[in-house]
Design a protein around this motif. Structure first.
Motif, mmCIF file in Angstrom:
data_model
loop_
_atom_site.group_PDB
_atom_site.id
_atom_site.type_symbol
_atom_site.label_atom_id
_atom_site.label_comp_id
_atom_site.label_asym_id
_atom_site.label_seq_id
_atom_site.Cartn_x
_atom_site.Cartn_y
_atom_site.Cartn_z
ATOM 1 N N ARG A 67 1.136 -9.401 3.510
ATOM 2 C CA ARG A 67 0.666 -8.272 4.732
ATOM 3 C C ARG A 67 -0.560 -8.872 5.256
ATOM 4 O O ARG A 67 -1.577 -8.722 4.685
ATOM 5 C CB ARG A 67 0.575 -6.953 4.101
ATOM 6 N N MET A 68 -0.752 -8.939 6.573
ATOM 7 C CA MET A 68 -1.689 -9.375 7.052
ATOM 8 C C MET A 68 -2.723 -7.987 7.296
ATOM 9 O O MET A 68 -2.373 -7.265 7.965
ATOM 10 C CB MET A 68 -1.544 -10.072 8.523
ATOM 11 N N ILE B 11 1.047 -1.206 -0.028
ATOM 12 C CA ILE B 11 0.037 0.044 0.102
ATOM 13 C C ILE B 11 0.877 1.336 -0.246
ATOM 14 O O ILE B 11 2.099 1.235 0.419
ATOM 15 C CB ILE B 11 -0.906 0.127 1.180
ATOM 16 N N ASN B 12 0.459 2.386 -0.739
ATOM 17 C CA ASN B 12 1.233 3.743 -0.407
ATOM 18 C C ASN B 12 0.712 4.294 0.762
ATOM 19 O O ASN B 12 -0.050 3.834 1.836
ATOM 20 C CB ASN B 12 0.621 4.423 -1.860
ATOM 21 N N ASN C 119 4.495 -6.823 -2.009
ATOM 22 C CA ASN C 119 4.733 -6.456 -0.609
ATOM 23 C C ASN C 119 6.187 -6.709 -0.213
ATOM 24 O O ASN C 119 6.966 -6.010 0.345
ATOM 25 C CB ASN C 119 3.866 -6.900 0.474
ATOM 26 N N ILE C 120 6.615 -8.040 -0.829
ATOM 27 C CA ILE C 120 8.052 -8.190 -0.461
ATOM 28 C C ILE C 120 9.046 -7.309 -1.356
ATOM 29 O O ILE C 120 9.955 -7.283 -0.717
ATOM 30 C CB ILE C 120 8.341 -9.802 -0.872
ATOM 31 N N ASP C 121 8.625 -6.795 -2.554
ATOM 32 C CA ASP C 121 9.575 -6.052 -3.137
ATOM 33 C C ASP C 121 9.409 -4.376 -2.606
ATOM 34 O O ASP C 121 10.235 -3.747 -3.022
ATOM 35 C CB ASP C 121 8.889 -5.838 -4.720
ATOM 36 N N ASN C 122 8.489 -4.332 -1.719
ATOM 37 C CA ASN C 122 8.549 -3.016 -1.153
ATOM 38 C C ASN C 122 9.029 -2.960 0.324
ATOM 39 O O ASN C 122 8.961 -2.078 1.175
ATOM 40 C CB ASN C 122 6.917 -2.590 -0.957
#
Length: 886
Positions: free
Chosen positions: A707-708, A687-688, A698-701
């Motif tokens: 992400r729970m 999410i931004n 999410n793993i690249d961020n």
């Protein structure tokens, strides 16, 4: 009560004197017989004699025989007949039987000269009176000290008679029987206690007129408790004594309130209309002008149906007219429950479960202590009728009216009605007889119709014309065509094509309004329809895995069952049903919309859908050696009832193609007494800063793989001392008016009838007083725990964390206590709390319940007679919360 002693005496005399001759000391008189002389002994004269009977029919009606059955009598010591005194005496365990009449006594004396019979007690070797008379006819039993009965006048005197009439037990010093239907009693006591000789309470009176099966009329009556006279007295009283229900007045209860003054509550009249239905009309009145009305009716017809109807209405006034806090409001509640016997009509069925009314009724009513309904936020209703036509193929038809009401937002959603019709599956390629096997033979289709008239309104507009103005009507036709078959021996495959057609009778036209300077939707009446279709196919299988342990171990094996399933679905774009509109009136921007927006069955989709979904269901089971050595087979234990994972992938989406992974699990522990359920949502996308999902893993961020975003854990546990001892407990549900089935908030209290216990009955209620009480206190315990976690926008916080407990126990066989409470760890406060105390006083019941704090804080004390006949003899004091009207 002794209406048939006349027959007993006569039949006894008849058997004694009618079957033989009995002599005293007087000699019998000699009988002298004289031969008849013939008028003419000549043979020729004999032939000329002709006897003619002029009376051919006897006109005298034969008397009804005194004996209609065999009389049996016996005595242990002797049967004595005294001819001089004209008496028959039966001594020691004397018994006389005739038809349904039984007379047993220590001594029975029959005086056939005075036309009297006497039955009384006898003394044993210690000088104590024993063998009291017992007269029984059918179900009517009288147990006096002695009886004196004149079988000619049919009058009787009875000393210390004891009898039961309905719920009453009556004992009288002297009873005079006037005739078959009227008795007069002197020095009488009557009670509902079990022991008439030593009752915990009774009503003492000197004059009683008793008509069996009809009524009891008494004079001055005084209430005696524990043999101590009380100042409670009545100058006279009347009690109906019938097996059927009778109409009568329901006495009100006095109370007082800080905001509404003094009051009389739950007074009214009961109408026993027939054996199939009744009606109770109750009312309340408060000195500040508030009042309430209630109508309650129960009906039943054997092997057909049964149900009940309750209507409650209250007009409540706060403060006084002219004051700033003066408020007047009306609230109501309607409840209807109807169930049909399954044998009444196998092809059709009608049922109803209705609970609707004012959203604030259970929170503002001054005549309700309904914790379950006060703490619940929804009211729901359903009325349905279904009919099955046994044709080929079979046709099913149903009509249902539903109601859903949120008591917090006061929003009401109704369907009046919902029509559903379906034609059973048709297999056009299957043989008439034989197995449907293969892709072609399993092809089937059916027809489904659903029509709804949906109404969305609010509490303030309920039952007004405005609620019908915005009603939405529509029909949906569905024809699914499907088949299933085996694939590669181990896989099960299925395919289906669905055709849907939706009819609306009202659509919209969207355009920019220059006068209002905004976009306006205008309703367009008239018939319109759209048609859609979709395709789906799926394949699944079942995988079994077993892990065996070494022999000799109690845990023998663990079995894992997996059921993976992959489904592909395709829905095309139906952009032909879309139009455009100008959002700002400039004409430079055009947006799409469909005229079917807002319809009850939705609208056709503009975007093509090409989804591939995946699900995996898991169960874990163990085999263990049974503790019972006589059993050779291992015992199966469920370790994990379910562990489910599901997600989907939209191949045609521009971004965010992978849906969040949904994981849920559940199990039962401690002999299936503890239910544990867990669910979580795992999002693979980041999410931004604004909290919106972006097309980046999410793993690249810089985060984890998933992400729970949310998680929830619930635990429910209920057990009792009976279950610990290996006994099954009958868990009676306490759900009423939307309450909880597990009675976690305590049982609801009926202010109109407080005779019902706050606790479930158990085996200790009938324990004899001489038995020792168990050192292990009987109890039952219920608790529920809920934990909710939220992390949608990186807030990472616990949004809900509460524990609720309810426990009941018996301190002694007659003392019961209970408590319901809980704690909210997020709000850091105690949740709803109630304390319950109850004392069983044999024929009486005393209880005290107290909710010490919160907006529902109240207390109530009650002591009264359990019997419904004397339900008005009570003392009921309570302090209800002063409701806040809105």
């Amino acid at each position: 009560m002794q209406r048939n002693l006349f027959y007993i005496v006569f039949l006894t005399i008849f058997l004694t004197f009618g079957n033989g001759k009995t002599y005293s000391q007087e000699l019998p008189k000699k009988e002298t017989s004289f031969p008849a002389k013939n008028q003419d002994t000549k043979p020729e004269n004999k032939e000329k004699l002709v006897v003619t009977d002029t009376v051919k029919i006897d006109s005298i009606v034969k008397k009804k025989p005194l004996l209609e059955d065999i009389i049996r009598r016996k005595a242990v010591d002797y049967e004595k007949i005294d001819q001089k005194k004209k008496q028959i005496t039966l001594y020691n365990q004397a018994e006389v039987y005739y038809q349904d009449i039984e007379l047993k006594s220590g001594i029975i004396v029959i005086d056939y000269q005075k036309n009297e019979v006497y039955a009384g007690r006898i003394k044993d070797s210690t000088g104590k009176y024993t063998q009291l008379p017992v007269f029984k006819q059918g179900s009517n039993v009288v147990e006096p000290d002695s009886i004196r009965f004149n079988f000619k006048t049919k009058k009787a005197l009875i000393w210390n008679s004891r009898t039961e009439q309905g719920e009453f037990k009556v004992k009288a010093g002297i009873t005079k029987r006037e005739n078959d239907s009227v008795y007069y009693m002197k020095g009488a006591r009557f009670t509902t206690a079990k022991d008439i000789e030593n009752p915990e309470y009774y009503f003492q009176t000197n004059k009683v007129k008793f008509v069996p099966g009809k009524k009891v009329v008494i004079g001055l009556t005084n209430m005696v408790i524990a043999d101590v006279p009380t100042p409670i007295a009545l100058p006279f009283a009347y009690f109906p004594m019938t097996d059927s229900s009778n109409s009568g007045i329901i006495m009100p209860t006095y109370n007082d309130s800080n905001q509404r003054g003094f009051s009389l509550q739950n007074g009214g009249y009961y109408f026993a209309l027939s054996d199939s239905y009744d009606l109770a009309v109750l009312g309340d009145y408060y000195t500040n002008g508030s009042y309430g009305l209630r109508f309650q009716s129960t009906y039943a017809k054997r092997y057909r149906f049964n149900g009940n109807v309750n209507f409650r209405y209250e007009n409540l006034v706060n403060s006084e007219r002219g004051f700033p806090d003066y408020i007047r409001t009306t609230i109501y509640n309607i409840q209807w429950s109807h169930s049909q016997d399954a044998k009444a009509n196998p092809s059709s069925r009608f049922s109803a479960s209705v609970n609707l009314g004012s959203s604030q009724y259970f929170r503002q009513s001054v005549n309700q202590i309904n914790n379950g309904s006060q703490l619940n936020n929804t009211l729901s209703s359903s009325i349905s009728y279904s009919k099955t036509f046994n044709s080929i193929p079979q046709v099913n038809l149903s009509l249902t009216a539903t109601h859903q009401q949120n008591t917090n937002t006061q929003q009401i959603n109704m369907t009046l009605p919902t029509l559903q019709a379906s034609v059973d599956r048709i297999f056009p390629f299957a043989p008439a007889d034989g197995i449907k096997k293969g892709l072609i033979k399993n092809i089937n289709f059916q027809y489904n119709l659903r029509g709804e008239n949906r109404i969305a309104t609010t509490d303030s507009l309920f039952f007004k014309s405005e609620m019908f103005r915005d009603a939405k009507l529509g029909f949906q036709h569905s024809i699914p065509l499907s088949t299933n078959f085996k694939l590669f021996k181990y896989f099960s495959a299925s395919s289906s094509v669905n055709y849907n057609e939706v009819w609306y009778f009202k659509t919209i036209q969207r355009q920019y309004s220059d006068t209002q300077n905004t976009v306006v939707d205008t309703e367009v009446p008239g018939f319109d329809a759209y048609r859609t279709y979709s395709f789906s196919t799926g394949v699944g299988t079942t995988i079994y895995g077993t892990f065996n342990f070494k022999k000799g171990k109690r845990l023998q094996a663990i079995r894992h069952v997996m059921r993976p399933n992959v489904t592909y679905s395709y829905t095309p774009s139906f952009s032909n049903y879309y139009d455009t509109y100008d959002p700002d009136g400039s004409g430079t921007i055009r947006k799409d919309y469909t005229r079917f927006e807002g319809g009850i069955f939705g609208a056709p989709g503009k975007t093509m859908s090409n989804n591939l979904s995946f699900s995996l269901n898991n169960t874990f089971e163990a085999k263990v050696t049974d503790k019972d050595s006589t059993k050779t087979e291992p015992k199966k234990i469920m370790l994990l009832n379910n562990l489910n994972l599901s997600t989907s992938y939209d191949m045609t989406a521009d971004s965010l193609k992978l849906a969040p992974l949904r994981v849920s699990a559940g199990t039962q522990l401690f002999k299936q007494k503890l239910d544990i359920n867990f669910a979580t949502t795992l999002d693979p996308y980041a999410i931004n800063n604004a909290g919106r999902r972006i097309d980046t893993w999410n793993i690249d961020n810089g985060g984890s793989l998933f992400r729970m975003t949310s998680a929830n854990v619930t635990m429910n546990y209920r057990f009792s001392s009976q279950e610990l001892e290996g006994k099954e407990k009958d868990n009676k549900t306490g759900k009423q008016n939307g309450g909880r089935e597990d009675d976690l908030f305590g049982k609801n209290t009926d202010i109109g009838d407080r005779r019902e216990s706050q606790f479930d009955d158990n085996e200790t209620d009938n324990k004899a007083p001489t038995e020792f009480f168990k050192y292990k206190l009987p109890f039952d315990l219920t608790f529920a725990y809920s934990l909710t976690y939220s992390n949608v926008n990186r807030e990472s916080k616990i949004t809900g964390n509460s524990l609720m407990v309810s426990m009941n126990t018996d301190l002694t066989p007659k003392w019961k206590i209970g408590v319901s409470s809980g704690y909210d760890f997020v709000q850091q406060g105690v949740t709803f709390t109630q304390l319950r105390f109850e004392r069983d006083l044999l024929s009486w019941r005393m209880d005290f319940n107290w909710s010490p704090f919160g907006q529902n804080a109240n207390w109530g004390f009650f002591i009264g007679i359990k019997s419904g006949v004397l339900s008005d003899i009570k003392w009921d004091k309570r302090n209800l919360p002063d409701r806040v009207l809105r």
